[in-house]
Scaffold this motif. Structure first.
Motif, PDB file in Angstrom:
ATOM      1  N   THR A 160       0.839  -1.189   0.000  1.00  0.00           N
ATOM      2  CA  THR A 160       0.000   0.000   0.000  1.00  0.00           C
ATOM      3  C   THR A 160       0.877   1.243   0.000  1.00  0.00           C
ATOM      4  OG1 THR A 160      -1.941   0.967   1.098  1.00  0.00           O
ATOM      5  CG2 THR A 160      -0.169   0.142   2.518  1.00  0.00           C
ATOM      6  N   TRP A 214       0.943  -2.252  -9.661  1.00  0.00           N
ATOM      7  CA  TRP A 214      -0.301  -1.622  -9.247  1.00  0.00           C
ATOM      8  C   TRP A 214      -1.005  -0.955 -10.416  1.00  0.00           C
ATOM      9  CZ3 TRP A 214      -3.750  -2.217  -5.826  1.00  0.00           C
ATOM     10  CH2 TRP A 214      -3.449  -2.638  -4.529  1.00  0.00           C
ATOM     11  N   ARG A 218      -4.763  -1.874 -11.639  1.00  0.00           N
ATOM     12  CA  ARG A 218      -5.848  -0.904 -11.718  1.00  0.00           C
ATOM     13  C   ARG A 218      -6.435  -0.830 -13.130  1.00  0.00           C
ATOM     14  NH1 ARG A 218      -6.801  -1.341  -6.952  1.00  0.00           N
ATOM     15  NH2 ARG A 218      -6.325   0.223  -5.364  1.00  0.00           N
ATOM     16  N   SER A 306      -1.726   5.061   5.832  1.00  0.00           N
ATOM     17  CA  SER A 306      -1.634   4.536   4.467  1.00  0.00           C
ATOM     18  C   SER A 306      -2.936   4.767   3.727  1.00  0.00           C
ATOM     19  CB  SER A 306      -1.281   3.053   4.476  1.00  0.00           C
ATOM     20  OG  SER A 306      -2.330   2.270   5.039  1.00  0.00           O
ATOM     21  N   PRO A 308      -5.004   3.505  -0.282  1.00  0.00           N
ATOM     22  CA  PRO A 308      -4.917   2.588  -1.428  1.00  0.00           C
ATOM     23  C   PRO A 308      -4.276   3.247  -2.641  1.00  0.00           C
ATOM     24  CG  PRO A 308      -7.129   2.603  -0.480  1.00  0.00           C
ATOM     25  CD  PRO A 308      -6.398   3.747   0.128  1.00  0.00           C
ATOM     26  N   SER A 311      -7.344   4.796  -7.954  1.00  0.00           N
ATOM     27  CA  SER A 311      -8.130   4.185  -9.022  1.00  0.00           C
ATOM     28  C   SER A 311      -7.901   4.942 -10.318  1.00  0.00           C
ATOM     29  CB  SER A 311      -9.619   4.209  -8.660  1.00  0.00           C
ATOM     30  OG  SER A 311     -10.075   5.550  -8.548  1.00  0.00           O
ATOM     31  N   ALA A 321      -7.425  -4.988  -3.601  1.00  0.00           N
ATOM     32  CA  ALA A 321      -6.413  -4.777  -2.573  1.00  0.00           C
ATOM     33  C   ALA A 321      -5.435  -5.936  -2.553  1.00  0.00           C
ATOM     34  CB  ALA A 321      -7.064  -4.620  -1.203  1.00  0.00           C
ATOM     35  N   PHE A 378      -4.617   0.106   6.584  1.00  0.00           N
ATOM     36  CA  PHE A 378      -4.534  -1.012   5.655  1.00  0.00           C
ATOM     37  C   PHE A 378      -5.643  -2.015   5.928  1.00  0.00           C
ATOM     38  CE2 PHE A 378      -2.937  -5.257   4.491  1.00  0.00           C
ATOM     39  CZ  PHE A 378      -2.808  -5.058   3.134  1.00  0.00           C
ATOM     40  N   GLU A 381      -8.631  -0.907   4.221  1.00  0.00           N
ATOM     41  CA  GLU A 381      -8.486  -1.133   2.779  1.00  0.00           C
ATOM     42  C   GLU A 381      -8.858  -2.562   2.411  1.00  0.00           C
ATOM     43  OE1 GLU A 381      -4.860  -0.978  -0.551  1.00  0.00           O
ATOM     44  OE2 GLU A 381      -4.653   0.094   1.359  1.00  0.00           O
ATOM     45  N   ALA A 385     -12.249  -3.965   0.287  1.00  0.00           N
ATOM     46  CA  ALA A 385     -12.070  -4.739  -0.952  1.00  0.00           C
ATOM     47  C   ALA A 385     -12.960  -5.972  -0.983  1.00  0.00           C
ATOM     48  CB  ALA A 385     -10.611  -5.139  -1.125  1.00  0.00           C
TER      49      ALA A 385
END
Length: 441
Positions: A160, A214, A218, A306, A308, A311, A321, A378, A381, A385
């Motif tokens: 993350t 990542w 995405r 933290s 994410p 997007s 996640a 986290f 997060e 998800a």
């Protein structure tokens, strides 16, 4: 989790991530208190926080059951020794590591034992079963050919974006960017203030590739990179998501957002400077071990927060996640499997596994064990998800380890060092993938 292990209440309802793996109750390990012994080779080394937690449980287990545990605190390369003994019939009865690591070293050669009976067994001292406390999504990638889970997780790890919640310089104390447009706008604002907002130890291939992973997730969704890693034709790289992802990352590389001279320093210089407030950086993309790894260098009052990875417009992987696991596995041909299974059910007791959070400062799979404060964001997060989670690095290290090292990481290094533009990066990935499999690797 240090770098040697290369790629090192959840406060919600019991339905986090997915429906737990429950089954009719049974017991494992024979009659209560039956004497015996087991051999356990662990990924932890003497003195590490997890080792201390596990040793305490081992001592308690032996006192309660009279079963002796012969443990070797081997370290991160423990699976090499286990794998080498699979054909000899002289393997430990219990081992542990990351799900991807066990998959690549043991499961791919049918070197693990199915643990359906453990999931159906009662947790020591509780009226709940092991499977009641483990979200199904966590172990769905790790099953035998017969459909049995072969790992029982006791720790959740992930990747993350970290920042200092007490830093007035970051501009992140009140609002974190949720979209890629918001993120790049924030980067520009930080750059205008004379900051290089992204901390990165550029000599670590896995860390620089994390940004690209990542971005691919995405844009293209969970599993796309995993598919590309195994596609001998290279055709998966024709998916527009790869170029879109590379184009976003190229803007980071060329935009002046990365800390200066990141490629000229040695890990962990940049992450430590970030934590100590000794560099004009604000965010660090890293695993959930960031707080424990950089904590000794952190500035007074540092607050680990933290958010994410942002997007992207139309992204197939928005909301996903990163959630990997570390857990127990029983090698095939182990002699004392009943005792090993009994220990697993013993350790899953809330008070025992809870020390992974309270003392080792990591998440556990149990929804009723609170996260340590450093991982509270986290945890949210992961909960948000639901079942849209994926193993770290989209599990490429398990399904295609040579590709991950020789194609993916090398090409990312060339990309971040300015040898390739976005289109050239994708083109090289495709060409090197085809060549790798053409050479029979």
């Amino acid at each position: 989790m240090n770098l040697v292990w290369k790629r090192r209440t959840l406060l919600a309802t019991a339905a986090i991530l997915a429906v737990p793996l429950a089954a009719c109750g049974t017991s494992v390990g024979g009659s209560a208190g039956a004497p015996g012994e087991l051999t356990y080779w662990s990924m932890w080394k003497q003195g590490e926080d997890q080792q201390k937690v596990l040793q305490s449980a081992i001592d308690e287990f032996t006192a309660a059951t009279k079963i002796k545990v012969k443990v070797q605190w081997t370290g991160r390369d423990v699976l090499q020794g286990v794998a080498a003994r699979l054909n000899t019939g002289s393997v430990p009865d219990l081992t542990d590591n990351g799900g991807g690591e066990i998959s690549g070293a043991l499961a791919k050669v049918d070197g693990v034992t199915g643990l359906a009976d453990v999931y159906a067994s009662a947790i020591d001292g509780e009226d709940r079963k092991v499977g009641d406390m483990i979200p199904a999504a966590l172990v769905s990638p790790y099953k035998t050919s017969g459909g049995e889970p072969w790992i029982v997780p006791y720790e959740i790890i992930g990747n993350t974006l970290w920042h200092n919640g007490a830093s007035a310089d970051s501009g992140l104390t009140s609002k974190q960017p949720a979209t890629w447009d918001e993120f790049t706008a924030w980067l520009d604002a930080q750059k205008a203030k004379g900051r290089t907002p992204i901390a990165l130890d550029g000599d670590v291939a896995g860390y620089i590739a994390g940004w690209t992973i990542w971005s691919v997730i995405r844009h293209g969704g969970v599993g796309l990179l995993n598919k590309a890693a195994q596609d001998k034709t290279g055709a998966t790289f024709d998916d527009p998501a790869f170029l879109a992802a590379a184009t976003d990352v190229e803007k980071l590389i060329k935009g002046g957002y990365l800390v200066k001279n990141s490629n000229a320093t040695k890990w962990p210089a940049q992450q430590n400077a970030w934590a100590a407030g000794k560099s004009p950086t604000d965010v660090l993309l890293m695993g959930t071990w960031a707080p424990s790894e950089t904590g000794p260098q952190a500035a007074p009052g540092f607050q680990y927060r933290s958010f994410p990875f942002p997007s992207v417009t139309g992204g197939k992987g928005n909301g996903a996640a990163s959630a990997g696991i570390i857990g127990f596995a029983i090698p095939a041909k182990a002699k004392n499997t009943a005792e090993a299974k009994k220990f697993i059910a013993f350790f899953m007791n809330k008070d025992r596994i809870g020390k992974i959070a309270s003392e080792a400062k990591n998440l556990t799979p149990r929804s009723d064990v609170a996260a340590p404060p450093e991982l509270a964001d986290f945890q949210k997060e992961i909960v948000a998800a639901g079942d849209n989670v994926f193993p770290p690095n989209d599990n490429i290290g398990a399904v295609a380890p040579q590709w991950a090292t020789n194609v993916w990481e090398q090409s990312n290094a060339d990309f971040f060092n300015g040898k390739l533009d976005a289109a050239g990066f994708v083109k090289q990935l495709k060409a090197k993938t085809v060549q790798l499999y053409k050479n029979g690797q």
